[in-house]
Design a protein around this motif. Structure first.
Motif, mmCIF file in Angstrom:
data_model
loop_
_atom_site.group_PDB
_atom_site.id
_atom_site.type_symbol
_atom_site.label_atom_id
_atom_site.label_comp_id
_atom_site.label_asym_id
_atom_site.label_seq_id
_atom_site.Cartn_x
_atom_site.Cartn_y
_atom_site.Cartn_z
ATOM 1 N N VAL A 146 39.357 37.515 39.127
ATOM 2 C CA VAL A 146 38.335 38.588 39.163
ATOM 3 C C VAL A 146 37.077 38.321 38.104
ATOM 4 N N GLU A 147 37.460 38.391 36.766
ATOM 5 C CA GLU A 147 36.548 38.104 36.001
ATOM 6 C C GLU A 147 35.434 36.744 36.099
ATOM 7 N N LYS A 148 36.047 35.769 36.730
ATOM 8 C CA LYS A 148 35.342 34.652 37.173
ATOM 9 C C LYS A 148 34.281 34.829 38.259
ATOM 10 N N ALA A 149 34.855 35.702 39.060
ATOM 11 C CA ALA A 149 34.061 35.996 40.356
ATOM 12 C C ALA A 149 32.930 37.055 39.973
ATOM 13 N N ILE A 150 33.207 37.773 39.031
ATOM 14 C CA ILE A 150 32.111 38.799 38.793
ATOM 15 C C ILE A 150 31.187 38.562 37.565
ATOM 16 N N GLU A 151 31.626 37.313 36.959
ATOM 17 C CA GLU A 151 30.846 37.132 35.379
ATOM 18 C C GLU A 151 29.476 37.168 35.688
ATOM 19 N N ASN A 156 23.703 39.027 35.110
ATOM 20 C CA ASN A 156 22.346 39.269 35.570
ATOM 21 C C ASN A 156 22.076 40.830 35.336
ATOM 22 N N LYS A 157 23.055 41.687 35.595
ATOM 23 C CA LYS A 157 22.710 43.067 35.237
ATOM 24 C C LYS A 157 22.648 43.815 33.717
ATOM 25 N N LYS A 158 22.834 42.496 32.919
ATOM 26 C CA LYS A 158 22.733 42.536 31.501
ATOM 27 C C LYS A 158 23.830 43.273 30.701
ATOM 28 N N TYR A 159 25.043 43.398 31.449
ATOM 29 C CA TYR A 159 26.130 44.179 30.764
ATOM 30 C C TYR A 159 27.056 43.068 29.906
ATOM 31 N N TYR A 160 27.867 43.555 29.008
ATOM 32 C CA TYR A 160 28.678 42.796 28.355
ATOM 33 C C TYR A 160 30.116 43.541 28.642
ATOM 34 N N LEU A 161 31.141 42.346 29.070
ATOM 35 C CA LEU A 161 32.448 42.880 29.741
ATOM 36 C C LEU A 161 33.151 43.253 28.182
ATOM 37 N N PHE A 162 33.721 44.511 28.449
ATOM 38 C CA PHE A 162 34.608 45.034 27.354
ATOM 39 C C PHE A 162 36.131 44.477 27.402
ATOM 40 N N GLU A 163 36.460 43.876 26.568
ATOM 41 C CA GLU A 163 37.659 43.099 26.529
ATOM 42 C C GLU A 163 37.768 42.308 27.708
ATOM 43 N N ASP A 164 39.149 42.327 28.286
ATOM 44 C CA ASP A 164 39.634 41.532 29.483
ATOM 45 C C ASP A 164 39.411 42.307 30.427
ATOM 46 N N VAL A 165 39.208 42.034 31.996
ATOM 47 C CA VAL A 165 39.338 42.402 33.444
ATOM 48 C C VAL A 165 40.767 43.040 33.286
#
Length: 235
Positions: A146-151, A156-165
């Protein structure tokens, strides 16, 4: 910070039908939504040890069996009404569906497209660019997939992923998943049943008592409560 919740649906009669729903809740609204949802469930007498699911709305033989269908639909209506405020929607929803012989492939392919439609670009204020992603656990799909699919879309939306999916095992505490589950079920049933050609053949008297027609009407009524629900066609 924003929370993104994901769930999927399928159909027992149409094996190749699948739908995905994503739910977006700002951290400023999360406590109100969770506290309110749990209060609704508790005050209704729903057993907190049993998951409240869309798929059990119309069957009192599953879920909390002491709660009848009429009461379940009342609970669902109250839960969805929590989305409303005097100024705007506290929860944003997006849905897409597709027919596919390969669920995993098309889930991972369409999920980022759906997120791109709903997720606004992040602001530059401190902490506002954090995104926490949770999906209802599925045996065939890992958090890393999931993480790879949405990274890319997250970047592009300028977000930083909090911890893991996070792959969530839905329960009384996973309120974001509850909302995704409820809406994905209602929308999926409406889409499949409203296109059922056998329903068109029913007589007026049969229409009054047919359980499929009842599901269509109730699903449509409940979905109308949501003011910020967008559905997209997968191409």
């Amino acid at each position: 910070m924003k929370f993104l919740f994901i769930d999927e649906t399928s159909d027992a009669n149409k094996k190749d039908y699948f739908g995905i729903c994503i739910v977006l809740i700002d951290s400023s609204n999360y406590k109100l939504i969770k506290d309110g949802a749990q209060k609704i469930l508790k005050s209704s007498g729903w057993d907190p040890n049993i998951e409240f699911k869309g798929s059990t709305l119309f069957s009192s033989k599953s879920g909390d069996t002491k709660i009848n269908v009429e009461k379940r639909l009342e609970i669902a209506e109250n839960l969805l009404s929590l989305n409303l405020s005097s100024k705007n929607s506290r929860i944003k929803f997006a849905y897409c569906d597709f027919y596919s012989p390969n669920f995993k492939r098309d889930y991972l392919e369409n999920l980022p497209k759906l997120i791109s439609k709903l997720l606004p670009s992040a602001t530059k204020r401190a902490g506002k660019n954090l995104l926490s992603v949770h999906y209802d656990n599925h045996d065939s799909i890992s958090p890393k997939e999931v993480e790879k699919a949405i990274e890319k879309i997250i970047k592009n939306k300028k977000y930083y992923l909090f911890e893991d999916v996070i792959a969530s095992k839905s329960n009384f505490e996973t309120i974001g998943i509850l909302y995704a589950d409820l809406v994905v079920y209602l929308y999926g049933r409406h889409e499949v049943l409203s296109k059922d050609k056998n329903i068109e053949k029913l007589s007026p008297d049969q229409t009054k008592t047919d359980h499929r027609v009842k599901k269509i009407k109730i699903s449509k009524k409940l979905l109308k409560i949501i003011k910020n629900l967008k559905a997209y066609e997968v191409k």
